[in-house]
Design an enzyme around this catalytic site. Structure first.
Site, PDB file in Angstrom:
ATOM      1  N   HIS A 119       7.738  -0.504  18.786  1.00 19.59           N
ATOM      2  CA  HIS A 119       6.613   0.048  18.019  1.00 19.59           C
ATOM      3  C   HIS A 119       6.736   1.570  17.904  1.00 19.59           C
ATOM      4  CE1 HIS A 119       2.127  -0.692  16.831  1.00 19.59           C
ATOM      5  NE2 HIS A 119       2.729   0.175  16.018  1.00 19.59           N
TER       6      HIS A 119
ATOM      7  N   GLY B 231       7.482   3.045  14.787  1.00 21.51           N
ATOM      8  CA  GLY B 231       7.494   3.390  13.366  1.00 21.51           C
ATOM      9  C   GLY B 231       6.924   4.758  13.063  1.00 21.51           C
TER      10      GLY B 231
ATOM     11  N   ARG C 176      -1.777  -6.012  -9.421  1.00 18.97           N
ATOM     12  CA  ARG C 176      -1.947  -4.779 -10.199  1.00 18.97           C
ATOM     13  C   ARG C 176      -0.593  -4.406 -10.794  1.00 18.97           C
ATOM     14  NH1 ARG C 176      -1.798  -2.879  -4.825  1.00 18.97           N
ATOM     15  NH2 ARG C 176      -0.348  -1.131  -4.465  1.00 18.97           N
TER      16      ARG C 176
ATOM     17  N   GLY D  39       0.837  -1.181   0.000  1.00 11.97           N
ATOM     18  CA  GLY D  39       0.000   0.000   0.000  1.00 11.97           C
ATOM     19  C   GLY D  39       0.875   1.235   0.000  1.00 11.97           C
TER      20      GLY D  39
ATOM     21  N   ARG E   6       2.088  -5.216  11.968  1.00 11.20           N
ATOM     22  CA  ARG E   6       1.476  -5.534  13.256  1.00 11.20           C
ATOM     23  C   ARG E   6       2.078  -6.844  13.750  1.00 11.20           C
ATOM     24  NH1 ARG E   6       0.133  -1.021  13.274  1.00 11.20           N
ATOM     25  NH2 ARG E   6      -1.951  -0.097  13.637  1.00 11.20           N
TER      26      ARG E   6
END
Length: 312
Positions: free
Chosen positions: A275, A277, A172, A146, A228
């Site tokens: 965590h 990021g 895609r 994404g 995650r």
């Protein structure tokens, strides 16, 4: 009577907010700032966990928009079935791409080049020379292509990788090349020197990185997770890294926070960050811009951006 907007940022810190709303600051504290039943736009507190995030929702009978400041929406999605129809859930696409992509590259380079070992050597006043793997000439597989996955590739481009392959939910074509569907993952894993996880946590990706996934990775490959923790089967990962066959660099873990005494902390070839990021100086300016844009659109009854789900 005007309607309330709950924000995890003080309204006076955001220029250009519409003046038709009453703004209430709530960052997840034990007391609500006002009656939740008057809230029409709920800005979810950032990094407060699912229990805090959904706590006021059961009383928000007039809410029309839920805006997270995270790219993932798994912490609030379970509460959607209890909400009135037509509530739009929006994520924070555009807020975290730069910071998360920076960290993905940082973890990759630090792990490959042995930075944790150099830091331990500095602490011990030891000169630990030796050859280390370079990112140059490596094959990289990005699982979850994404906006964050694309931003990660932006930052990989100058590093002379031999190949970057891309995996997403469906196939895609992009200007950089094809994005392969998840069904092609087993065929692509054996060629990757570095596998970077940037996929959202969904029913399809929970436990995606299991024993079968890891067994298909080549000997000595590096797994980097900035998505995650629950995307990875922790027990299966430990089995692979404890033998030294694979290495891992994790910004997210399962469980999280990682408790003291957990074997991940001291597993060989393991680099862990807590965590972080999205926790950089780039976060707040982008978060404020998103909140302002959404509220201007909401006040004008214009289409919102980043809508990922609507209740029925």
């Amino acid at each position: 009577m005007s309607a309330d907007v709950w924000l995890p940022v003080h309204a006076e810190e955001i220029d250009g907010l519409p003046d038709r709303f009453d703004y209430r600051f709530w960052d997840g504290g034990p007391e609500f700032p006002a009656d939740p039943a008057r809230c029409v736009f709920y800005g979810v507190p950032y990094m407060k966990g699912p229990e805090v995030s959904v706590r006021p929702l059961r009383e928000m009978t007039a809410v029309r928009v839920i805006q997270t400041l995270t790219a993932g929406i798994d912490h609030v999605q379970p509460a959607l079935p209890g909400l009135p129809p037509g509530v739009r859930l929006c994520n924070a696409r555009g807020v975290h791409e730069a910071s998360t992509a920076e960290l993905a590259l940082t973890l990759t380079l630090a792990s490959l080049r042995g930075i944790p070992d150099f830091i331990r050597g500095q602490d011990a006043e030891e000169w630990r020379q030796g050859f280390r793997p370079a990112l140059a000439d490596k094959s990289v597989l990005i699982v979850g292509y994404g906006s964050i996955g694309s931003a990660i590739e932006d930052r990989l481009t100058p590093f002379e990788c031999a190949r970057v392959a891309r995996i997403a939910r469906s196939a895609r074509t992009t200007p950089r090349g094809p994005v392969h569907p998840l069904t092609e993952l087993p065929a692509l894993l054996p060629d990757a020197d570095v596998v970077i996880l940037s996929t959202p946590l969904t029913d399809a990706t929970r436990g995606l990185v299991d024993g079968g996934f890891l067994s298909r990775m080549k000997d000595g490959a590096l797994l980097v997770n900035v998505s995650r923790g629950a995307v990875v089967d922790t027990k299966a990962l430990l089995t692979q890294v404890e033998t030294g066959r694979l290495r891992a660099a994790l910004d997210v873990t399962d469980p999280e926070p990682l408790p003291a005494g957990h074997p991940l902390w001291h597993a060989p070839g393991m680099l862990i960050t807590p965590h972080v990021g999205g926790l950089t100086s780039a976060f707040l300016p982008r978060a404020k811009r998103l909140l302002r844009e959404q509220l201007v659109r909401f006040a004008a009854d214009e289409p919102l951006v980043n809508v990922v789900a609507t209740t029925t």
